[in-house]
Design an enzyme around this catalytic site. Structure first.
Site, short mmCIF file in Angstrom:
data_model
loop_
_atom_site.label_atom_id
_atom_site.label_comp_id
_atom_site.label_asym_id
_atom_site.label_seq_id
_atom_site.Cartn_x
_atom_site.Cartn_y
_atom_site.Cartn_z
CB CYS A 81 42.63 28.57 6.39
SG CYS A 81 43.68 29.10 5.02
CE1 TYR A 349 31.24 19.24 -16.79
CE2 TYR A 349 32.26 17.06 -16.87
CZ TYR A 349 31.13 17.86 -16.74
OH TYR A 349 29.90 17.27 -16.58
CB CYS A 441 37.30 19.82 -6.58
SG CYS A 441 35.77 20.35 -7.37
#
Length: 487
Positions: A81, A349, A441
């Protein structure tokens, strides 16, 4: 400026990866790890290049209004993170701005020429324990003790972590169980330098809708000792966790009169081990998973469910890690597709068929394409599992298979981070479907591909909707709709 030299600066911007941007007194640009726009910091130079440098924070002189105390004790050290020192509100704003900037700067789309819908987040607070999958490297510390955790940023040095705030709470108990088993049975941890040692990674997967737990040990060998003991220990660990959690919930209800409410989605029902596998990876490589899978207990998959559709998920399968977020993501993709039940759809995909099966409930016919053979086998199983017959899955590169398919009315693409292959984009522009839905993404490759698709006024960019799938990190998903421009 030279290495270790200190300077004071205000963080004036942030990079796409969440690094702070500041300038020294002479105007030289530095990327400062952990800086947030609005911070005033004392920084120390770590590296200098011709036109920019890197620095670390020595002291926060005046914190940004967006700065918060990280909820994790290893924040800033662990590479998992990178934005826990930002308020959740400012993190969402950062992600929105990142996508807008990429589409406008890289894609060349003017602000106001497309509809930008606000990011789908998780309310007012950052979500906890939302990930349904974790992969932990296994190694040794300086004292020779077995450790599990995450790699430090840009390194393969393991930062010991057990109780990760983004993973399901049972994961910590499982890691402690595996380490205890390894110590008792003299099972060695893998060493990347020497290539020796047995256990390389521990993967944990949770079916949030089903309560099923799958564990995969990635090993540098063909087997592990005391398999029966390992199975019994893990089953007992998961059962004990479930009993304790149920007891805590009951106590919470009796004390407060209602169950504790937070923004964490809980796995449905009692957790139970349904899959324990070994993945064989004897290669001296950074690639985590090998190709061979051995089942020690249960199935070689777990089952999960999204909006009424069930999925078998093997250790080798790609499956979105955020169960709540994926419902929003795929729901938005379905909304943007505007299916009436008469359309032929390409899902390129397609992975294990997650989006394909969503689309199939509203389309005439869906064709899913994926280059990973195991994923296509999973996709076919998932279609049969849900009695969905109007979908066909094929193995191969999307750019190679697409020209052989029937002409589409709608194309959905969900490519890897590198975006769509140039040849595939050429194929899409050859067939000119009425609508394209792009799930991305990576904002930069999304913007690049949108520019190609909208060149020569072939398509119009209609809507953009970000989805916060990876809270606490700089990663973000985006769903985009494109419509064919007609003369």
């Amino acid at each position: 400026m030279n290495k270790n030299e200190e300077f004071t600066t205000e963080i004036i911007d942030m990079t796409n990866e969440g690094e702070g941007v500041g300038k020294s007194d002479d105007g030289f640009t530095f990327f400062i790890h952990g800086g947030i726009t609005g911070d005033v910091v004392k920084a120390s130079v770590t590296k200098v290049k011709k036109t920019y440098g890197y620095a670390r924070i020595v002291e926060i002189i005046k914190p940004s209004k967006d700065r918060v105390e990280p909820m994790c004790p290893v924040a800033g050290k662990c590479g998992g993170c990178s934005l826990l020192h930002m308020s959740y509100e400012s993190e969402l704003r950062f992600k929105e701005n990142k996508i807008k900037a990429a589409i406008e700067r890289i894609g060349g789309f003017e602000e106001g020429r497309f509809e930008f819908e606000p990011i789908i987040g998780f309310g007012d607070a950052r979500p906890l324990h939302y990930r349904n999958k974790a992969q932990f490297p296994v190694g040794k510390d300086s004292d020779g003790n077995i450790v599990t955790g995450f790699y430090a940023g840009r390194s393969h040095r393991i930062i010991p972590v057990e109780n990760c705030q983004t993973q399901h709470e049972v994961t910590g108990d499982i890691l402690r169980c595996v380490k205890a088993y390894m110590k008792k049975n003299h099972v060695t941890a893998y060493d990347e330098v020497s290539g020796k040692g047995l256990v390389r990674h521990v993967m944990v997967r949770i079916g949030f809708a089903t309560g099923e737990v799958g564990i995969c040990l990635v090993i540098n060998g063909n087997s592990v000792p005391a398999e029966g003991e390992l199975i019994a220990l893990i089953r007992e660990t998961i059962e004990n966790f479930s009993n304790q959690e149920n007891a805590a919930q009951i106590n919470g209800q009796s004390e407060a009169g209602e169950s504790k409410q937070d923004n964490t989605e809980r796995a449905a029902g009692k957790l139970r081990l349904t899959s324990l596998t070994l993945n064989i990876n004897k290669e001296k490589t950074n690639v985590i998973m090998g190709r061979k899978l051995i089942t020690l207990y249960g199935n070689d998959y777990i089952t999960d469910e999204i909006n009424g559709i069930k999925f078998h998920i093997s250790p080798l399968s790609f499956y979105q890690v955020n169960h709540t977020g994926v419902q929003s993501l795929y729901g938005k993709a379905l909304e943007f597709a505007k299916l009436s039940g008469k359309e032929t759809v390409w899902d390129l995909y397609c992975g294990i068929g997650t989006i394909s099966l969503f689309l199939a409930r509203n389309a005439k016919r869906v064709y899913g394409v994926e280059i990973v053979p195991e994923a296509i086998e999973n996709a076919k199983e998932n279609a049969a599992l849900n009695d969905i017959s109007n979908v066909k899955f094929q193995v191969g590169a999307a750019e190679d298979i697409a020209p052989k398919l029937p002409k589409p009315d709608v194309i959905v693409v969900d490519p890897p981070r590198k975006g769509c292959d140039e040849k595939l984009l050429e194929t899409i522009l050859k067939y000119l479907p009425e609508k394209i839905v792009y799930v991305s993404c990576d904002p930069a490759t999304l913007a690049r591909d949108l520019k190609i698709l909208c060149e020569n006024k072939a398509y119009k960019l209609e809507k953009v909707r970000p989805v916060d799938m990876f809270s606490g990190s700089f990663h973000v998903e985006t769903v985009v709709s494109l419509s064919l421009v007609k003369d």
